[in-house]
Motif scaffolding. Structure first.
Motif, PDB file in Angstrom:
ATOM      1  N   ALA A   1       0.822  -1.208   0.000  1.00  0.00           N
ATOM      2  CA  ALA A   1       0.000   0.000   0.000  1.00  0.00           C
ATOM      3  C   ALA A   1       0.856   1.258   0.000  1.00  0.00           C
ATOM      4  O   ALA A   1       0.592   2.207  -0.757  1.00  0.00           O
ATOM      5  CB  ALA A   1      -0.936  -0.009   1.202  1.00  0.00           C
ATOM      6  N   ALA A   2       1.893   1.289   0.826  1.00  0.00           N
ATOM      7  CA  ALA A   2       2.764   2.464   0.878  1.00  0.00           C
ATOM      8  C   ALA A   2       3.459   2.683  -0.460  1.00  0.00           C
ATOM      9  O   ALA A   2       3.648   3.834  -0.889  1.00  0.00           O
ATOM     10  CB  ALA A   2       3.789   2.309   1.994  1.00  0.00           C
TER      11      ALA A   2
ATOM     12  N   GLU B   1      -1.829   4.027   5.224  1.00  0.00           N
ATOM     13  CA  GLU B   1      -0.434   3.934   4.784  1.00  0.00           C
ATOM     14  C   GLU B   1      -0.265   4.530   3.383  1.00  0.00           C
ATOM     15  O   GLU B   1       0.723   5.222   3.105  1.00  0.00           O
ATOM     16  CB  GLU B   1       0.020   2.480   4.779  1.00  0.00           C
ATOM     17  N   THR B   2      -1.223   4.253   2.515  1.00  0.00           N
ATOM     18  CA  THR B   2      -1.167   4.793   1.151  1.00  0.00           C
ATOM     19  C   THR B   2      -1.176   6.318   1.174  1.00  0.00           C
ATOM     20  O   THR B   2      -0.344   6.969   0.531  1.00  0.00           O
ATOM     21  CB  THR B   2      -2.370   4.286   0.325  1.00  0.00           C
TER      22      THR B   2
ATOM     23  N   LYS C   1       3.615   6.192  -2.670  1.00  0.00           N
ATOM     24  CA  LYS C   1       4.866   6.817  -3.112  1.00  0.00           C
ATOM     25  C   LYS C   1       4.922   6.931  -4.634  1.00  0.00           C
ATOM     26  O   LYS C   1       5.275   7.991  -5.180  1.00  0.00           O
ATOM     27  CB  LYS C   1       6.059   5.994  -2.623  1.00  0.00           C
ATOM     28  N   MET C   2       4.589   5.844  -5.321  1.00  0.00           N
ATOM     29  CA  MET C   2       4.675   5.838  -6.774  1.00  0.00           C
ATOM     30  C   MET C   2       3.698   6.828  -7.393  1.00  0.00           C
ATOM     31  O   MET C   2       4.029   7.538  -8.350  1.00  0.00           O
ATOM     32  CB  MET C   2       4.439   4.421  -7.294  1.00  0.00           C
TER      33      MET C   2
ATOM     34  N   VAL D   1       1.530  11.671   0.900  1.00  0.00           N
ATOM     35  CA  VAL D   1       1.771  13.004   1.447  1.00  0.00           C
ATOM     36  C   VAL D   1       3.260  13.236   1.681  1.00  0.00           C
ATOM     37  O   VAL D   1       3.807  14.294   1.322  1.00  0.00           O
ATOM     38  CB  VAL D   1       0.985  13.193   2.763  1.00  0.00           C
ATOM     39  N   GLU D   2       3.934  12.277   2.260  1.00  0.00           N
ATOM     40  CA  GLU D   2       5.368  12.438   2.544  1.00  0.00           C
ATOM     41  C   GLU D   2       6.162  12.634   1.255  1.00  0.00           C
ATOM     42  O   GLU D   2       7.012  13.531   1.164  1.00  0.00           O
ATOM     43  CB  GLU D   2       5.891  11.222   3.297  1.00  0.00           C
ATOM     44  N   THR D   3       5.882  11.804   0.242  1.00  0.00           N
ATOM     45  CA  THR D   3       6.623  11.898  -1.018  1.00  0.00           C
ATOM     46  C   THR D   3       6.297  13.184  -1.753  1.00  0.00           C
ATOM     47  O   THR D   3       7.200  13.878  -2.252  1.00  0.00           O
ATOM     48  CB  THR D   3       6.287  10.682  -1.907  1.00  0.00           C
ATOM     49  N   PHE D   4       5.023  13.520  -1.836  1.00  0.00           N
ATOM     50  CA  PHE D   4       4.605  14.734  -2.532  1.00  0.00           C
ATOM     51  C   PHE D   4       5.182  15.969  -1.847  1.00  0.00           C
ATOM     52  O   PHE D   4       5.652  16.910  -2.503  1.00  0.00           O
ATOM     53  CB  PHE D   4       3.073  14.810  -2.570  1.00  0.00           C
TER      54      PHE D   4
END
Length: 396
Positions: free
Chosen positions: A139-140, A292-293, A144-145, A298-301
């Motif tokens: 899911a994570a 988790e998704t 990220k992708m 949010v973290e990656t963006f």
């Protein structure tokens, strides 16, 4: 491109039978010992013909589009150019995130054929969710992708002229229209393609009469039709993902187009939700995976926003918060539309139909439908996934 097969060039489209496919692939020089090729069909039966070709040395996937949706027939025509879009999008994904898609080995736009890497022994995400065998990072990884692809095809990252050129090349108008029909139109019009148990007919019919619901769906459809934030997969359900301990892979990008940031995330999270509703033993886990998704997205963006942007206004205080709030609200709304669609429409999925007891199956379908309607109607008042926790708590 033309391919020489049986000493002839295919200059016009025709459907290839098994022996034709063997000869076609032999001409590509992809196999050692090409005379010993075996073929099995691995299509899901809805749109395209997909085959695994293999011998003791190698295995590949051969996909040919037909000019209609297989699940309906010739009354639902589809463009065979979708194979070109699919291959171009996979190659773009590969540039942005290496190993995130199957490698494209060959594209033939005349025959509507794409040959690609076989992802065995990875498991299709939907099968893994049904069996409870998905990887811990599944899911994570999708969060990220999705953030990487969406941000790096948006105006926050791409030069405006480059984005507009790419957007024109991947306009995909017929597949866009089909998405609009499947997601926003047919489930809310008592359409002949809707499918459900007889005991749900009244609930399905009422969707087309609920004016408050239709008003909210109209707004979501309008945003989908007019917003071009970044490149979206367009059909990011769990059956368009492979999962394994060392790799998560996205495929089936033939519905890809430029659209709202929140659309893909909504589709994926909705498929986690409906799996959890269909299989109560997984419902708490699927809810955690949905979170988790979103958190991974949010973290990656956010990191990309801070470190990789070409847009001056990303430095203005408050702009990031406005964008993220809009993405989340859209995610909730589009997830709701996906839940309604998968509960009752033509594109039925195994999660909703594995249960043999009709009453239990219908009860799960009703719950999916109710959650979908709730998320559509209340999306502007839902500010976190935690607000949905009551739908996924263990039964006491």
């Amino acid at each position: 491109m033309d391919v020489v097969v049986n000493e002839q060039k295919y200059t016009t489209y025709r459907f290839l039978e098994i022996e034709d496919i063997k000869q076609y692939v032999r001409s590509l020089d992809l196999f050692p010992e090409p005379e010993d090729i075996k073929v099995i069909e691995v299509s899901d039966g809805k749109i395209n013909h997909v085959y695994r070709l293999y011998n003791e040395f190698r295995s590949i996937i051969f996909k040919q589009a037909v000019p209609y949706a297989r699940v309906v027939g010739e009354s639902m025509p589809l463009p065979i150019d979708r194979v070109r879009v699919e291959a171009e999008v996979m190659e773009l994904y590969e540039k942005i995130i290496p190993k995130s898609v199957p490698s494209v080995l060959h594209l033939d736009v005349v025959m509507a054929v794409v040959v690609m890497e076989d992802m065995l022994p990875l498991e299709v995400g939907r099968t893994a969710l049904i069996n409870g065998s998905e990887s811990a990072h599944f899911a994570a990884d999708i969060g990220k992708m999705s953030a990487e692809v969406l941000f790096k095809t948006s105006d926050f990252y791409m030069p405006s002229s480059d984005k507009k050129e790419l957007q024109a090349r991947l306009a995909n108008p017929e597949m866009r229209q089909l998405t609009e029909q499947l997601v926003f139109d047919w489930p809310y019009s008592d359409h002949e393609t809707n499918e459900c148990e007889d005991g749900m007919r009244n609930e399905v019919k009422f969707l087309s009469q609920d004016q408050r619901l239709l008003l909210e769906v109209a707004q979501l459809k309008h945003k989908f039709m007019t917003k071009s934030d970044g490149l979206i997969h367009g059909d990011l359900h769990s059956g368009a993902i492979f999962t394994g301990e060392n790799r998560t892979v996205i495929f089936d990008t033939e519905f890809a187009l430029f659209g709202p940031f929140g659309f893909d995330l909504g589709q994926f999270i909705a498929n986690l939700f409906l799996n959890g509703i269909a299989f109560p033993e997984f419902k708490e886990k699927r809810f955690e995976q949905a979170k988790e998704t979103w958190y991974a997205f949010v973290e990656t963006f956010s990191n990309l926003w801070q470190n990789n942007t070409n847009e001056r206004y990303t430095k203005v205080d408050g702009f990031y918060t406005i964008i993220m709030e809009e993405i989340f609200t859209d995610l909730i709304g589009y997830a709701g539309c996906e839940l309604v669609r998968r509960a009752i429409s033509i594109a039925q999925i195994p999660d909703m139909n594995t249960e043999e007891d009709e009453d239990l199956r219908m009860a799960a379908r009703k719950k999916v439908l109710e959650l979908g309607k709730y998320m559509i109607m209340e999306r502007k008042q839902i500010h976190s996934l935690e607000q949905l926790s009551q739908w996924f708590q263990a039964s006491r």
